[in-house]
Design a protein around this motif. Structure first.
Motif, PDB file in Angstrom:
ATOM      1  N   UNK A 159       4.862 -32.318 -25.621  1.00 54.40           N
ATOM      2  CA  UNK A 159       4.954 -31.952 -27.044  1.00 54.40           C
ATOM      3  C   UNK A 159       5.987 -32.778 -27.792  1.00 54.40           C
ATOM      4  N   UNK A 160       7.175 -32.890 -27.199  1.00 60.97           N
ATOM      5  CA  UNK A 160       8.291 -33.528 -27.909  1.00 60.97           C
ATOM      6  C   UNK A 160       9.072 -34.409 -26.953  1.00 60.97           C
ATOM      7  N   UNK A 267       9.837 -32.632 -23.438  1.00 58.73           N
ATOM      8  CA  UNK A 267       9.432 -31.225 -23.436  1.00 58.73           C
ATOM      9  C   UNK A 267       7.914 -31.119 -23.490  1.00 58.73           C
ATOM     10  N   UNK A 268       7.337 -30.484 -22.479  1.00 55.16           N
ATOM     11  CA  UNK A 268       5.900 -30.265 -22.441  1.00 55.16           C
ATOM     12  C   UNK A 268       5.568 -28.797 -22.629  1.00 55.16           C
ATOM     13  N   UNK A 269       4.317 -28.507 -22.439  1.00 50.27           N
ATOM     14  CA  UNK A 269       3.870 -27.132 -22.617  1.00 50.27           C
ATOM     15  C   UNK A 269       4.512 -26.166 -21.625  1.00 50.27           C
ATOM     16  N   UNK A 270       4.781 -26.659 -20.423  1.00 55.91           N
ATOM     17  CA  UNK A 270       5.255 -25.741 -19.383  1.00 55.91           C
ATOM     18  C   UNK A 270       6.506 -26.233 -18.668  1.00 55.91           C
ATOM     19  N   UNK A 271       7.247 -27.126 -19.314  1.00 54.52           N
ATOM     20  CA  UNK A 271       8.478 -27.553 -18.664  1.00 54.52           C
ATOM     21  C   UNK A 271       9.224 -28.568 -19.486  1.00 54.52           C
ATOM     22  N   UNK A 272      10.504 -28.755 -19.152  1.00 55.79           N
ATOM     23  CA  UNK A 272      11.341 -29.725 -19.850  1.00 55.79           C
ATOM     24  C   UNK A 272      12.176 -30.534 -18.870  1.00 55.79           C
ATOM     25  N   UNK A 286      13.407 -27.975 -16.072  1.00 52.63           N
ATOM     26  CA  UNK A 286      13.259 -26.546 -16.335  1.00 52.63           C
ATOM     27  C   UNK A 286      11.796 -26.181 -16.472  1.00 52.63           C
ATOM     28  N   UNK A 288       8.942 -23.624 -17.554  1.00 57.65           N
ATOM     29  CA  UNK A 288       8.888 -22.572 -18.588  1.00 57.65           C
ATOM     30  C   UNK A 288       9.280 -21.216 -18.000  1.00 57.65           C
ATOM     31  N   UNK A 289      10.192 -20.541 -18.667  1.00 60.78           N
ATOM     32  CA  UNK A 289      10.611 -19.186 -18.286  1.00 60.78           C
ATOM     33  C   UNK A 289      11.281 -19.098 -16.916  1.00 60.78           C
ATOM     34  N   UNK A 292      16.820 -23.608 -14.974  1.00 60.89           N
ATOM     35  CA  UNK A 292      16.898 -25.063 -14.846  1.00 60.89           C
ATOM     36  C   UNK A 292      17.240 -25.457 -13.417  1.00 60.89           C
TER      37      UNK A 292
ATOM     38  N   UNK C 294      20.374 -23.336 -12.298  1.00 65.21           N
ATOM     39  CA  UNK C 294      21.403 -22.848 -13.218  1.00 65.21           C
ATOM     40  C   UNK C 294      20.905 -21.525 -13.787  1.00 65.21           C
TER      41      UNK C 294
ATOM     42  N   UNK D 225       4.319 -28.392 -32.312  1.00 62.44           N
ATOM     43  CA  UNK D 225       3.975 -28.577 -30.906  1.00 62.44           C
ATOM     44  C   UNK D 225       2.866 -27.621 -30.500  1.00 62.44           C
ATOM     45  N   UNK D 254      10.908 -25.707 -29.075  1.00 64.89           N
ATOM     46  CA  UNK D 254      10.057 -26.168 -27.968  1.00 64.89           C
ATOM     47  C   UNK D 254      10.839 -26.777 -26.820  1.00 64.89           C
ATOM     48  N   UNK D 256      12.319 -26.650 -23.933  1.00 62.10           N
ATOM     49  CA  UNK D 256      12.456 -25.869 -22.701  1.00 62.10           C
ATOM     50  C   UNK D 256      13.604 -26.414 -21.860  1.00 62.10           C
ATOM     51  N   UNK D 257      14.519 -25.548 -21.491  1.00 62.20           N
ATOM     52  CA  UNK D 257      15.661 -25.956 -20.685  1.00 62.20           C
ATOM     53  C   UNK D 257      16.957 -25.929 -21.481  1.00 62.20           C
TER      54      UNK D 257
END
Lengths: 381, 381, 381, 381
Positions: A159-160, A267-272, A286, A288-289, A292, C294, D225, D254, D256-257
């Motif tokens: 995404x970003x 940063x994606x849909x399900x992780x960073x 990290x 998602x949810x 890290x 973390x 996003x 958005x 994440x992390x």
């Protein structure tokens, strides 16, 4: 068994940090032997320095032209030539070596203009030679880990992406007239941009490298903290990528306290992911949810691309020299394979190519145009 | 101009991480050329690996004895031999090379017993040859910065030094019978100690190196987290130093989450220092009653010893290879000076000596005695 | 619906940091109302300060004895009394309030001698009153998370626990004669120990709290960095726990650059934890052979004990006041339940008890004996 | 001696985190007593919750109108009313209380439109009442330290300010239809912006607060996003300030992390500052050409504004509650002074005012306009 190839360099004379990094990086994995060089604008100083580094007197050249003439007729001629000269000369020198059948690793920016960059890509293709561009940070094992994780879909659709190369290296007004600093802000030597082409371009290459996407359009702001400068010392860019990613770039030479300041966040849909060049042996991931994770270079479970790029065991630090070495190892693998008409190790294709170099030049020119036009969104092509 | 010296290594075969680090470290500053080696307990495998690394067939030896015979008669014989074999063989091999006029860099621990260590010191002196011991972490530029700051009185008199080398590398019970791990806990191969001699000794060398003091007495606790082991996998030691410093050491292989875990903290009357091997390019320095400073490797104002030890500019990372390279550069400078009867660069004397190696062996034996005697305070000598 | 209980405090006068923390902590969850106090050794000053804080004139007492007399006859008397006076008075005051039917939260160390500590435990039992001891760090949500993870077996059997409370707060020699500092090193006021009882005891309580184990024996080294002091300003202790854990403690007031310096590391068979009081909202957790996580205070998936202890949402910082508040909330829950003859919320039983206080006193005395006897291993009882 | 003032709140019902933070923050320094409230859109639930928190039954109101009527006729009426209701109601409620002679602390954003914001500023002026806006992060002691350092010229003229508020709190696509999340992307409830007004506005207030400058023009990119959203979940803004500073803002839900992700970096001619809300007790300060300093909250030598804002001693953590408390202490001081016609403590003037609230609304509308117009540079007024 691997056979060592002869290697040469143009530029990177005594006192040049990039020269050391190329010599050390090319030697680390014993793929290349430092056999020839034209190291300095001062021919005598260049020859002397080359000899002091163990180069044969006959191959310690006074300038790149002499080196080209001297090497192209030798049976044991250098196979790869690194071009680490002032930016305005990259195009001419790289072109000449490529056209004479040498493989080339060119320092960034590859050229000054988009036209030159396109021509160099074409020249390399015609000559059937490798032309790499030294986005050396892409050699770091954990940068390759990021790329592999994105490619494997670990983050989902991206995404970003947030890229920064912002440090305090151009912040001292008292030093602004130092020739070492000043040329970067002189359009005649530096072209359309200062800190963006000098630093931002690295961060942008990394954004493209890791996401596997290319930039399609930009909205840039070029600003001056030290107002006497003709070119920008701080810039920000919003951009879009061809895979749908939203991008943000900040490049600055005014950021006192950030020693180097190259970072990448994806940063994606399900992780960073988050990586900082100053602590290159750790990568934050990290899901998602979830908490890290601190991923250590060299640890179990990393991608083959990342593990291949490592030199010492987990917990020990690697740095710039090892990152450069990975670029050289890639080039070595690709050149070797080409010589025998084989496919190279696919992992060796991670090195930055002339096409990447061209994309960077298109990008920097689009950024400069946007900045001139009130940050208007500007297409790359 | 510097002339490259020939260098050889015993041990460090294929797959050995320490072998790579020595080859890379010795080559980085172009002081040494890898000219000979006996790399493996399996003679054929060792020869083959050496040849693959570019060593002449004639100097790719099957074992150290063959290497000693082959090299001592050559005009271009290796001048420095690195001994990176199993610990129980360090003494014999180092002694033999020294007595035949080679300079030696021995991996740690230098010997198994105090008697051997004393003899090796005497042998080196009689032979008038350099004998270094590879406490490689002392090659890090910011470790040398710490030493320089202490020597310059920046911290005042040193009150407390806290050394740790504690990671999770011996924590996996499922891996405890892996031969790669198990030998460290076998008294026949490992001697009187496991994690203390394997890891703690590095931290203790660093404590001595940085403070310029030697340990006088210890109170040690050797403990077992994995109880099947014959030797300790976790130890702590209180100690005193000859300059009055109070010391604390923690060594552990059970510390899951600490990837490597070598750290040093030094506290004087008017300042404190803290360094972690995992982030080797930053050093924390706190003057009394002032904020902590983050000192970056390579930044302006650092000590000559620290700046001399740097390879790339501030903000770029260096690591293990560069640290090893600094030990080799020191040895190169000292050997060169010896050859022409000159005084070496005083900064080159930072390399760890056989006397340091002897002190370590005395220390580890005192620790083991104290641990056996209910942590009773035990003098080193 | 919860009814607010009246609360009072002895000590914690103007300028006292601990006084503020108790007042703020007791009020935060609206379980307690600040209704009475004897805040200062100077009766007038204490009364005036209490009134300025909103205490009724009639309940702003001149000393603890007056407060005891005044409160015990009231219908709306304070139910919980916090004792935050000089250490030597803890026993007498706590005992008197307990014997008169008040619940007590006593500052640490609970008493000066083991005998007093045992008596206080007995007094509380006879009086059927709660007696807590303010190991306030155990109120931090992530400390409770650590305890829950260990209890749930997430780390497997605990092998090693490493506790530190080492900062630079006693390092300034120029400040050593400042009465605020000096009394800690005067055996008449401080007893058998300085930094160990002042700081180390907190770290040791945390080691016990988190592991659920008690210390069985110790080998301690008490040392002096500022040699004029009669009691230690730096100590280290090796210890063993009744669940089999190996322990290491370092307590110091000389560690310039460590602002506060309370940390806990816990290593089990299959995982490790690391927490630092200075960054209390993050906890590092490493499963064996996996990357470190973390863990953020307040994030999804944490233990009920930890989530219950949180006050604001994840990503926002909590600190000392919230930690103290958690101790008070526990005490409130337990006292409320006792009043109606109910079982308290089991999670409320995390508060530190008089038995914990007794264990600390036994421990500190064993440490002092060991230190006097050449670091000989010394049983607690 | 300070007299406690009565305080009330509209909104912040059970389960609301902001409600707890206001109640705790207003109480911490004992300047305010929680005397009245209309806590919930459900009148019964709101009354019940207020009573459970110790509010008199008569002053536990069903809605804000009832509260206004009830309070304005009382002698002991609340002097300060906090408005913590949904954004679209801020204007009406704040206006009503101000016009009836109450002082107001309004949650951000102060209003939905620029016109409303201007009117509210005028209303407060006419009513001669304090109207604060809760940019609560400006209450952190080290944020005030930054402001003081800039004002004192420690950094020289400010060149660049970089503000971020980017976390993963809106990243979960599976949660996007959760009403708790969804309303922020509904223009009817959220207005012209989502993440920029929700988060970015905090970072921008901090940029203004610390530099003492106001934003003059912006070039913004609002992006999505999660494409189903009507309003942006990621934005970047380049801006200029009236004191000459160049600005960069990144706001995202958005990332994440990044748990919370509010950070501020300020770079002047001779120094730089960096602060992260997640570690609020440390501030990085780098003088030009010197090492970075880690400034600890509460340490010696900090500005009076910063020390005044501290609650516990150096090394202990403070957090959100203490930051809010500082805003309340400021308001208390200012209201007290106004009541007696005195000048307030100048340090109390650090609280965020209605004028600041207006500037934020102008800013967010300019950002939205710029984003709609292809990131065209847009003046605030």
């Amino acid at each position: 068994m691997m056979k060592t190839m002869n290697w040469g360099i143009v530029g990177g004379g005594e006192g040049s940090q990039i020269g050391f990094a190329h010599r050390a990086g090319s030697a680390l994995d014993r793929k290349f032997k430092f056999a020839a060089g034209a190291l300095d604008v001062d021919p005598a100083r260049g020859r002397e320095f080359a000899i002091s580094l163990g180069v044969d007197r006959a191959r310690a050249y006074g300038d790149w032209w002499e080196m080209l003439q001297g090497e192209r007729s030798r049976d044991d001629r250098v196979e790869l030539v690194t071009v680490a000269t002032p930016n305005v000369t990259h195009f001419e020198i790289s072109k000449a070596f490529l056209e004479n059948g040498f493989h080339v690793l060119c320092e960034k920016p590859m050229t000054m203009t988009v036209e030159e960059a396109r021509e160099l890509v074409a020249v390399a293709k015609r000559a059937n030679r490798v032309c790499g561009v030294n986005y050396g940070y892409s050699g770091y094992p954990l940068v390759r880990q990021m790329k592999a994780m994105v490619a494997d879909g670990v983050l989902g659709k991206i995404r970003v992406v947030v890229a920064e190369f912002a440090g305090g290296f151009m912040a001292d007004a008292a030093d602004a007239d130092n020739p070492r600093v000043r040329w970067r802000f002189d359009p005649k030597q530096a072209g359309v941009s200062a800190v963006s082409v000098d630093c931002g371009i690295h961060a942008m290459h990394m954004a493209c490298f890791v996401t596997g996407q290319k930039v399609t359009k930009v909205s840039s702001d070029f600003a001056h903290g030290i107002t006497s400068r003709e070119l920008e010392d701080d810039s920000s860019t919003a951009f879009r990528m061809d895979g749908g990613a939203i991008g943000r770039l900040w490049a600055s030479g005014l950021a006192i306290g950030r020693t180097h300041g190259l970072t990448l966040q994806v940063f994606g849909e399900v992780g960073g992911l988050s990586w900082k060049q100053e602590q290159p042996n750790q990568l934050l991931y990290t899901p998602l949810n979830e908490p890290t994770r601190i991923i250590e270079r060299g640890s179990a479970g990393l991608s083959p691309a990342s593990l291949r790029a490592g030199h010492v065991t987990v917990g020990h630090a690697e740095g710039m020299v090892e990152a450069f070495a990975n670029i050289y190892r890639d080039l070595g693998d690709v050149i070797e394979a080409a010589k025998v008409g084989a496919q190279p190790n696919p992992l060796a294709l991670d090195y930055p190519t002339a096409e990447d170099g061209l994309h960077s030049i298109e990008l920097i020119h689009a950024m400069a145009r946007s900045a001139k036009n009130g940050s208007q969104w500007t297409d790359l092509i």
